[in-house]
Design a protein around this motif. Structure first.
Motif, PDB file in Angstrom:
ATOM      1  N   HIS A  10       0.842  -1.194   0.000  1.00 22.08           N
ATOM      2  CA  HIS A  10       0.000   0.000   0.000  1.00 22.08           C
ATOM      3  C   HIS A  10       0.882   1.250   0.000  1.00 22.08           C
ATOM      4  O   HIS A  10       1.922   1.283   0.657  1.00 22.08           O
ATOM      5  CB  HIS A  10      -0.895   0.039   1.236  1.00 22.08           C
ATOM      6  CG  HIS A  10      -1.886  -1.081   1.328  1.00 22.08           C
ATOM      7  ND1 HIS A  10      -2.351  -1.796   0.244  1.00 22.08           N
ATOM      8  CD2 HIS A  10      -2.516  -1.608   2.404  1.00 22.08           C
ATOM      9  CE1 HIS A  10      -3.211  -2.708   0.645  1.00 22.08           C
ATOM     10  NE2 HIS A  10      -3.322  -2.615   1.957  1.00 22.08           N
ATOM     11  N   THR A  12       2.126   5.006   0.952  1.00 22.94           N
ATOM     12  CA  THR A  12       2.161   5.747   2.214  1.00 22.94           C
ATOM     13  C   THR A  12       2.294   7.235   1.914  1.00 22.94           C
ATOM     14  O   THR A  12       2.870   7.628   0.901  1.00 22.94           O
ATOM     15  CB  THR A  12       3.332   5.301   3.099  1.00 22.94           C
ATOM     16  OG1 THR A  12       4.556   5.498   2.377  1.00 22.94           O
ATOM     17  CG2 THR A  12       3.212   3.840   3.501  1.00 22.94           C
ATOM     18  N   GLN A  60      -5.119   6.696  -1.348  1.00 21.38           N
ATOM     19  CA  GLN A  60      -6.278   5.898  -0.946  1.00 21.38           C
ATOM     20  C   GLN A  60      -6.574   4.768  -1.919  1.00 21.38           C
ATOM     21  O   GLN A  60      -7.119   3.745  -1.520  1.00 21.38           O
ATOM     22  CB  GLN A  60      -7.513   6.796  -0.806  1.00 21.38           C
ATOM     23  CG  GLN A  60      -7.403   7.800   0.314  1.00 21.38           C
ATOM     24  CD  GLN A  60      -8.591   8.754   0.333  1.00 21.38           C
ATOM     25  OE1 GLN A  60      -9.402   8.777  -0.575  1.00 21.38           O
ATOM     26  NE2 GLN A  60      -8.673   9.530   1.392  1.00 21.38           N
ATOM     27  N   LYS A  63      -3.215   0.612  -3.689  1.00 19.47           N
ATOM     28  CA  LYS A  63      -3.126  -0.532  -2.785  1.00 19.47           C
ATOM     29  C   LYS A  63      -2.292  -1.639  -3.407  1.00 19.47           C
ATOM     30  O   LYS A  63      -2.152  -1.734  -4.631  1.00 19.47           O
ATOM     31  CB  LYS A  63      -4.528  -1.066  -2.457  1.00 19.47           C
ATOM     32  CG  LYS A  63      -5.444  -0.031  -1.823  1.00 19.47           C
ATOM     33  CD  LYS A  63      -4.918   0.433  -0.503  1.00 19.47           C
ATOM     34  CE  LYS A  63      -5.792   1.486   0.129  1.00 19.47           C
ATOM     35  NZ  LYS A  63      -5.203   2.084   1.300  1.00 19.47           N
ATOM     36  N   LYS A  64      -1.764  -2.499  -2.558  1.00 20.74           N
ATOM     37  CA  LYS A  64      -0.943  -3.622  -3.000  1.00 20.74           C
ATOM     38  C   LYS A  64      -1.668  -4.419  -4.092  1.00 20.74           C
ATOM     39  O   LYS A  64      -2.824  -4.780  -3.934  1.00 20.74           O
ATOM     40  CB  LYS A  64      -0.634  -4.532  -1.811  1.00 20.74           C
ATOM     41  CG  LYS A  64       0.227  -5.722  -2.162  1.00 20.74           C
ATOM     42  CD  LYS A  64       0.527  -6.544  -0.935  1.00 20.74           C
ATOM     43  CE  LYS A  64       1.393  -7.740  -1.260  1.00 20.74           C
ATOM     44  NZ  LYS A  64       1.711  -8.527  -0.074  1.00 20.74           N
ATOM     45  N   THR A  66      -2.338  -3.302  -7.190  1.00 19.77           N
ATOM     46  CA  THR A  66      -2.907  -2.432  -8.216  1.00 19.77           C
ATOM     47  C   THR A  66      -1.926  -2.290  -9.380  1.00 19.77           C
ATOM     48  O   THR A  66      -0.748  -2.035  -9.174  1.00 19.77           O
ATOM     49  CB  THR A  66      -3.233  -1.042  -7.630  1.00 19.77           C
ATOM     50  OG1 THR A  66      -4.155  -1.206  -6.556  1.00 19.77           O
ATOM     51  CG2 THR A  66      -3.829  -0.130  -8.677  1.00 19.77           C
ATOM     52  N   ASN A 106     -10.549  -4.157  -3.342  1.00 16.96           N
ATOM     53  CA  ASN A 106     -10.231  -2.747  -3.130  1.00 16.96           C
ATOM     54  C   ASN A 106     -11.517  -1.937  -3.183  1.00 16.96           C
ATOM     55  O   ASN A 106     -12.156  -1.858  -4.212  1.00 16.96           O
ATOM     56  CB  ASN A 106      -9.257  -2.267  -4.211  1.00 16.96           C
ATOM     57  CG  ASN A 106      -8.685  -0.907  -3.900  1.00 16.96           C
ATOM     58  OD1 ASN A 106      -8.963  -0.335  -2.860  1.00 16.96           O
ATOM     59  ND2 ASN A 106      -7.882  -0.396  -4.803  1.00 16.96           N
ATOM     60  N   SER A 113      -8.850   3.906   6.344  1.00 18.84           N
ATOM     61  CA  SER A 113      -8.178   2.824   7.043  1.00 18.84           C
ATOM     62  C   SER A 113      -9.122   2.035   7.935  1.00 18.84           C
ATOM     63  O   SER A 113      -8.956   0.846   8.119  1.00 18.84           O
ATOM     64  CB  SER A 113      -7.011   3.368   7.858  1.00 18.84           C
ATOM     65  OG  SER A 113      -7.477   4.319   8.793  1.00 18.84           O
ATOM     66  N   ASN A 116     -11.071  -1.021   6.154  1.00 18.97           N
ATOM     67  CA  ASN A 116     -10.349  -2.187   5.664  1.00 18.97           C
ATOM     68  C   ASN A 116      -9.630  -2.963   6.769  1.00 18.97           C
ATOM     69  O   ASN A 116      -8.849  -3.839   6.477  1.00 18.97           O
ATOM     70  CB  ASN A 116      -9.325  -1.762   4.606  1.00 18.97           C
ATOM     71  CG  ASN A 116     -10.007  -1.310   3.334  1.00 18.97           C
ATOM     72  OD1 ASN A 116     -11.052  -1.828   2.987  1.00 18.97           O
ATOM     73  ND2 ASN A 116      -9.425  -0.335   2.667  1.00 18.97           N
TER      74      ASN A 116
END
Length: 126
Positions: A10, A12, A60, A63-64, A66, A106, A113, A116
């Motif tokens: 994800h 940051t 936002q 994400k991992k 994508t 997703n 946060s 999820n």
């Protein structure tokens, strides 16, 4: 310059000063080739650190897993450690992010946060 790959984790957001934030993430680019004189296919994965300065809310949806297409430039950071040994790394500074495929599970609308926390982490091969 244009590169395409999948996020390895994800994204940051880091606050640089009172008014500026940067989105940091890394992508994996998979490639394959056949060495000369061989019929065996070799697979290579390249990991690239990326930064995006234009809109921190973009994190936002980054994400991992994508799949993204990035447009930007490569930056080089060179520094010396306490012993005087030189080190360096590259970062892809993107100014345009195109999302090609969202990661599984997703949630796009209203994602934060707290929504999820109960979702299982995906185990991707990179």
């Amino acid at each position: 310059m244009e590169i395409t790959g999948r996020l390895t984790a994800h994204a940051t957001v880091h606050k640089v000063n009172k008014t500026q934030e940067v989105v940091n993430f890394s992508i994996a680019i998979n490639d394959a080739y056949k060495p000369k004189g061989s019929n065996e296919l070799k697979e290579v994965t390249t990991f690239i650190s990326c930064s995006y300065w234009l809109n921190s809310k973009t994190a936002q949806v980054l994400k991992k897993g994508t799949l993204v297409q990035l447009f930007g430039r490569i930056g080089l950071n060179v520094y010396s450690n306490a012993e005087g040994k030189a080190f360096g790394n590259i970062t892809f500074h993107t100014n345009n992010i195109k999302i090609l495929v969202f990661a599984k599970n997703n949630k796009i609308t209203g994602m934060n946060s707290s929504e999820n926390k109960n979702e299982p982490a995906e185990d991707l091969p990179f």
